[in-house]
Design an enzyme around this catalytic site. Structure first.
Site, PDB file in Angstrom:
ATOM      1  N   ASP A   1     -29.638  -0.758  10.927  1.00 44.93           N
ATOM      2  CA  ASP A   1     -31.023  -0.354  10.714  1.00 44.93           C
ATOM      3  C   ASP A   1     -31.526  -0.813   9.348  1.00 44.93           C
ATOM      4  O   ASP A   1     -32.690  -0.633   9.015  1.00 44.93           O
ATOM      5  CB  ASP A   1     -31.206   1.152  10.897  1.00 44.93           C
ATOM      6  N   ASP A  28     -26.911   0.159  15.381  1.00 45.05           N
ATOM      7  CA  ASP A  28     -27.218   1.411  14.703  1.00 45.05           C
ATOM      8  C   ASP A  28     -28.175   2.270  15.522  1.00 45.05           C
ATOM      9  O   ASP A  28     -29.149   1.757  16.113  1.00 45.05           O
ATOM     10  CB  ASP A  28     -27.879   1.131  13.354  1.00 45.05           C
ATOM     11  N   LYS A  87     -23.579   3.077  16.351  1.00 44.18           N
ATOM     12  CA  LYS A  87     -23.154   3.702  15.095  1.00 44.18           C
ATOM     13  C   LYS A  87     -24.167   4.756  14.713  1.00 44.18           C
ATOM     14  O   LYS A  87     -25.381   4.551  14.864  1.00 44.18           O
ATOM     15  CB  LYS A  87     -23.037   2.668  13.969  1.00 44.18           C
ATOM     16  N   GLU A 142     -19.352   4.298   2.941  1.00 43.58           N
ATOM     17  CA  GLU A 142     -20.290   3.586   2.073  1.00 43.58           C
ATOM     18  C   GLU A 142     -20.490   4.309   0.743  1.00 43.58           C
ATOM     19  O   GLU A 142     -20.663   5.526   0.696  1.00 43.58           O
ATOM     20  CB  GLU A 142     -21.650   3.424   2.758  1.00 43.58           C
TER      21      GLU A 142
END
Length: 289
Positions: free
Chosen positions: A67, A106, A136, A205
């Site tokens: 995204d 995403d 995801k 992340e």
């Protein structure tokens, strides 16, 4: 693998046509990690278009239709405004342009958080309309029930913990997460909850390295780092960042090329030729080097 080129008569473009190759599967990715060890790290890059997928596919295990296309493609301030329609359109393009890597799409903000049922409706639409292998979603323990709901119904799910861009308004920015003991413990717990719920892989992340290492050691599924640690079971970057398409990138990004400079230079030379009337006439055929 050998590659030939096939002329698309509809567009007059020569597209790479690889020799037949079986596409990687989600179980194959999951099985890369055995007894807590991943001998061959998982390679993942983002892709948003068919041509980009063609160029990246042979080198990657996973292509992520992120995204992040909100910022990269559409110039939006964050990924929050990205819609399911956008993800479906770009996901389908990337699947069409690839033949080897498993494609993950995403789930955009607002398409899965309300309930497991909402998530299933959104995820099943993405699988149907794109042909992708998995979806995801962001979030930790709060999303574990949703991950379990989807996986039990045949939809593979990749998790995402640590810095979760869709929650930028709550987090207050894109700063590294896990600097306090309490936050670090929560991130590790989030990853464990997702793994127990059935996530086949987890993106980590923007966390301090000890957290990424702790998660990688704690969960049975592969971890994929982005600004986390080289000790993760794989790595992902936004392709445009890695290629130097933007003047400003996150500190953890290694820039492998300066494509922005190449494109700008080519456009400048083209503009100069047109303005000086030195541009070749249409009767002259371009001959590639």
């Amino acid at each position: 693998m050998s590659t030939t080129f096939q002329l698309d008569t509809a567009t007059s473009r020569a597209n790479p046509t690889p020799a037949p190759m079986k596409r990687l599967t989600i179980p194959a990715i999951r099985q890369r990690k055995k007894d807590g060890v991943t001998k061959e790290p998982v390679v993942m890059l983002t892709a948003y278009t068919a041509r980009q997928a063609q160029l990246l596919d042979a080198h990657c295990d996973l292509l992520l239709v992120g995204d992040s296309l909100g910022q990269v493609i559409y110039g939006l301030p964050s990924s929050v405004p990205v819609t399911l329609d956008m993800m479906a359109a770009h996901g389908a393009a990337v699947v069409r342009g690839s033949y080897h890597a498993a494609v993950v799409v995403d789930m955009p903000f607002g398409s899965y958080e309300a309930s497991p049922q909402q998530a299933f409706e959104s995820a099943s639409r993405l699988l149907k309309e794109t042909g992708c292998a998995a979806v995801k979603l962001e979030g930790g323990e709060a999303m574990a029930e949703t991950v379990a709901f989807l996986t039990r119904r045949g939809i593979p799910v990749m998790g995402h913990v640590g810095l979760t861009p869709q929650a930028v308004n709550v987090l207050g920015g894109y700063n590294a997460r896990g600097r306090s003991e309490a936050e670090a413990a929560k991130i590790v717990g989030d990853a464990q909850a997702l793994a127990e719920a059935g996530a086949f892989a987890i993106v980590i992340e923007g966390v301090v390295e000890p957290i990424a290492i702790a998660i990688t050691q704690a969960v049975p599924c592969p971890t994929i780092g982005i600004g986390a640690s080289a000790q993760c079971d794989g790595q992902v970057l936004v392709t445009e960042d890695m290629l130097g398409m933007f003047e400003r990138v996150p500190r953890f990004v290694k820039i492998y090329e300066n494509i922005a400079e190449t494109i700008s230079g080519a456009a400048a030379r083209y503009a100069a030729e047109v303005r000086s009337r030195a541009f070749p006439g249409i009767e002259q055929t371009y001959q590639p080097k």
